[in-house]
Write a protein that holds these residues in place. Structure first.
Motif, short mmCIF file in Angstrom:
data_model
loop_
_atom_site.label_atom_id
_atom_site.label_comp_id
_atom_site.label_asym_id
_atom_site.label_seq_id
_atom_site.Cartn_x
_atom_site.Cartn_y
_atom_site.Cartn_z
N TRP A 15 0.83 -1.21 0.00
CA TRP A 15 0.00 0.00 0.00
C TRP A 15 0.86 1.25 0.00
O TRP A 15 0.56 2.23 -0.66
CB TRP A 15 -0.92 0.03 1.23
CG TRP A 15 -2.00 -0.99 1.25
CD1 TRP A 15 -2.36 -1.77 2.30
CD2 TRP A 15 -2.90 -1.35 0.19
NE1 TRP A 15 -3.40 -2.60 1.96
CE2 TRP A 15 -3.75 -2.36 0.67
CE3 TRP A 15 -3.05 -0.92 -1.14
CZ2 TRP A 15 -4.74 -2.95 -0.11
CZ3 TRP A 15 -4.03 -1.50 -1.92
CH2 TRP A 15 -4.85 -2.50 -1.40
N GLN A 16 1.96 1.21 0.77
CA GLN A 16 2.82 2.38 0.82
C GLN A 16 3.44 2.67 -0.54
O GLN A 16 3.54 3.81 -0.98
CB GLN A 16 3.93 2.16 1.86
CG GLN A 16 3.44 2.23 3.29
CD GLN A 16 2.87 3.59 3.60
OE1 GLN A 16 1.67 3.81 3.50
NE2 GLN A 16 3.72 4.52 3.98
N ASP A 200 -4.27 -4.04 8.89
CA ASP A 200 -4.88 -5.30 8.48
C ASP A 200 -4.63 -5.54 7.00
O ASP A 200 -3.99 -4.75 6.31
CB ASP A 200 -6.38 -5.31 8.80
CG ASP A 200 -7.17 -4.26 8.03
OD1 ASP A 200 -6.60 -3.61 7.13
OD2 ASP A 200 -8.37 -4.10 8.31
N LEU A 201 -5.13 -6.66 6.50
CA LEU A 201 -4.87 -7.04 5.11
C LEU A 201 -5.63 -6.17 4.12
O LEU A 201 -5.28 -6.15 2.94
CB LEU A 201 -5.25 -8.51 4.90
CG LEU A 201 -4.37 -9.53 5.63
CD1 LEU A 201 -4.95 -10.94 5.48
CD2 LEU A 201 -2.95 -9.50 5.10
N LEU A 202 -6.66 -5.48 4.58
CA LEU A 202 -7.46 -4.67 3.67
C LEU A 202 -6.89 -3.26 3.50
O LEU A 202 -6.56 -2.83 2.40
CB LEU A 202 -8.90 -4.59 4.17
CG LEU A 202 -9.87 -3.80 3.28
CD1 LEU A 202 -10.04 -4.50 1.94
CD2 LEU A 202 -11.22 -3.65 3.99
N ASP A 206 -3.13 2.45 6.72
CA ASP A 206 -3.99 3.59 6.45
C ASP A 206 -5.36 3.38 7.09
O ASP A 206 -5.75 2.25 7.41
CB ASP A 206 -4.19 3.78 4.94
CG ASP A 206 -2.90 4.12 4.20
OD1 ASP A 206 -1.92 4.50 4.87
OD2 ASP A 206 -2.89 4.00 2.97
N LEU A 207 -6.11 4.45 7.25
CA LEU A 207 -7.49 4.37 7.69
C LEU A 207 -8.35 5.00 6.61
O LEU A 207 -8.23 6.19 6.32
CB LEU A 207 -7.69 5.10 9.02
CG LEU A 207 -9.11 5.04 9.61
CD1 LEU A 207 -9.50 3.60 9.94
CD2 LEU A 207 -9.21 5.91 10.86
N TRP A 208 -9.21 4.18 6.00
CA TRP A 208 -10.01 4.66 4.87
C TRP A 208 -11.09 5.63 5.31
O TRP A 208 -11.60 5.59 6.42
CB TRP A 208 -10.65 3.48 4.16
CG TRP A 208 -9.68 2.62 3.41
CD1 TRP A 208 -8.33 2.79 3.28
CD2 TRP A 208 -10.00 1.43 2.67
NE1 TRP A 208 -7.79 1.80 2.51
CE2 TRP A 208 -8.79 0.94 2.13
CE3 TRP A 208 -11.16 0.73 2.42
CZ2 TRP A 208 -8.72 -0.21 1.34
CZ3 TRP A 208 -11.11 -0.42 1.65
CH2 TRP A 208 -9.91 -0.87 1.10
N CYS A 209 -11.48 6.51 4.37
CA CYS A 209 -12.62 7.40 4.56
C CYS A 209 -13.91 6.63 4.28
O CYS A 209 -13.90 5.57 3.65
CB CYS A 209 -12.55 8.58 3.60
SG CYS A 209 -11.01 9.53 3.61
N LEU A 277 -11.70 0.62 14.79
CA LEU A 277 -11.93 1.49 13.63
C LEU A 277 -11.81 0.73 12.31
O LEU A 277 -12.18 1.27 11.27
CB LEU A 277 -10.95 2.66 13.66
CG LEU A 277 -11.16 3.66 14.79
CD1 LEU A 277 -10.13 4.79 14.70
CD2 LEU A 277 -12.57 4.23 14.78
N ASN A 278 -11.30 -0.48 12.32
CA ASN A 278 -11.27 -1.29 11.10
C ASN A 278 -12.67 -1.67 10.65
O ASN A 278 -12.87 -2.04 9.49
CB ASN A 278 -10.43 -2.55 11.30
CG ASN A 278 -8.95 -2.27 11.40
OD1 ASN A 278 -8.49 -1.22 10.97
ND2 ASN A 278 -8.20 -3.20 11.95
#
Length: 296
Positions: A15-16, A200-202, A206-209, A277-278
């Motif tokens: 992801w990075q 996590d794997l998803l 990051d934390l999605w909007c 928060l996941n």
């Protein structure tokens, strides 16, 4: 345990790396929200979805920009411009990306990546402070010929706008107030501290909007209900490099398979505090479905 952590670490690294080369956003995943505010059941995906983990993935497979880059007539939206890209025709679900199954009255979350648009606003001068506005439109009578200008800012919350085939379900800030991409900006670092979660794997680290909505309980089931996610992200007139301003709008088209059932919004809604928060919705977006839209 070490093997599981290793997998998460590799996905995070992926992801990075990807975050340095992608620029835009779309709905990555949908989930039904329980009356406690937790994502439940099997997640769903947009029409024609391509998972980022599939070899050969690129943004171009998912981005739908209106007006498109390189238009000879300039920065103009035509009356013939469609709401959905050709790969997101009605009912088109790709392998491993099924449509969400829900019931009328269900609360659902639509999640997307901020891709630096929230945490690195200095990279996009002239953009609105809320990082643009997300509009969610819903219809039980979707057509592959649905035109963008016949729906956006035409369908209204009462369902009386335009051809009356659909309605505006929500307007929310692109920045939901907590999402972030991992980077060294002050915004990202502050949010990482305020809204920590386990990688996590998803999402990786990051934390999605997200935008959270309620499917109208008046919609008949069984059947298909279509959502149009529209991110309106203009550049102000007088911006350096864009003296005339810039229209920049992205859409994602989504089908939801409706089945008979009691929607979660029909239950006593009492969001639990301190959730992971996941898998947690944002209560304010459900209780305040329409935010004021800033002017540039």
């Amino acid at each position: 345990m070490k093997a599981a952590l290793s997998i998460v670490t590799r996905v995070y690294a992926f992801w990075q790396l990807a975050s340095t080369i992608r620029a835009h956003s779309w709905v990555e995943q949908l989930s039904v929200i329980s009356s406690e505010g937790t994502f439940i059941g099997t997640p769903g995906y947009a029409r024609g979805n391509f998972l980022r983990t599939v070899p050969g993935f690129s943004d171009d497979q998912m981005v739908n920009l209106i007006p498109p880059n390189g238009r000879a007539a300039g920065n103009i939206i035509f009356a013939t411009d469609l709401m959905c890209r050709s790969s997101q025709s009605k009912g088109n679900q790709t392998p491993n990306s099924p449509a969400l199954t829900a019931s009328p009255g269900d609360m659902i979350a639509l999640r997307y990546q901020e891709n630096g648009h929230v945490t690195e606003p200095f990279n996009q001068p002239g953009k609105p402070e809320n990082r643009g506005t997300v509009y969610i439109y819903g219809t039980a009578e979707a057509s592959d010929s649905d035109k963008f200008l016949s729906i956006h800012k035409v369908w209204n919350s009462e369902g009386t706008g335009g051809d009356k085939r659909g309605k505006l379900l929500s307007t929310q800030n692109f920045d939901d107030g907590q999402c972030y991409q991992i980077n060294t900006s002050n915004i990202s670092e502050a949010r990482q501290e305020e809204f920590p979660h386990t990688a996590d794997l998803l999402m990786g680290a990051d934390l999605w909007c997200q935008v959270d909505i309620t499917i109208p309980s008046s919609i008949a089931a069984p059947g298909m209900y279509t959502l149009y996610w529209v991110w309106d992200w203009p550049t102000a007139i007088g911006t350096i490099g864009q003296p005339d301003g810039l229209l920049e709008i992205y859409t994602t088209c989504i089908d939801v398979n409706l089945v008979d059932g009691v929607g979660t919004s029909e239950e006593i809604v009492n969001f639990s505090e301190g959730q992971d928060l996941n898998s947690a919705a944002i209560s304010s977006e459900l209780f305040t479905p329409y935010v004021a839209i800033p002017t540039l």
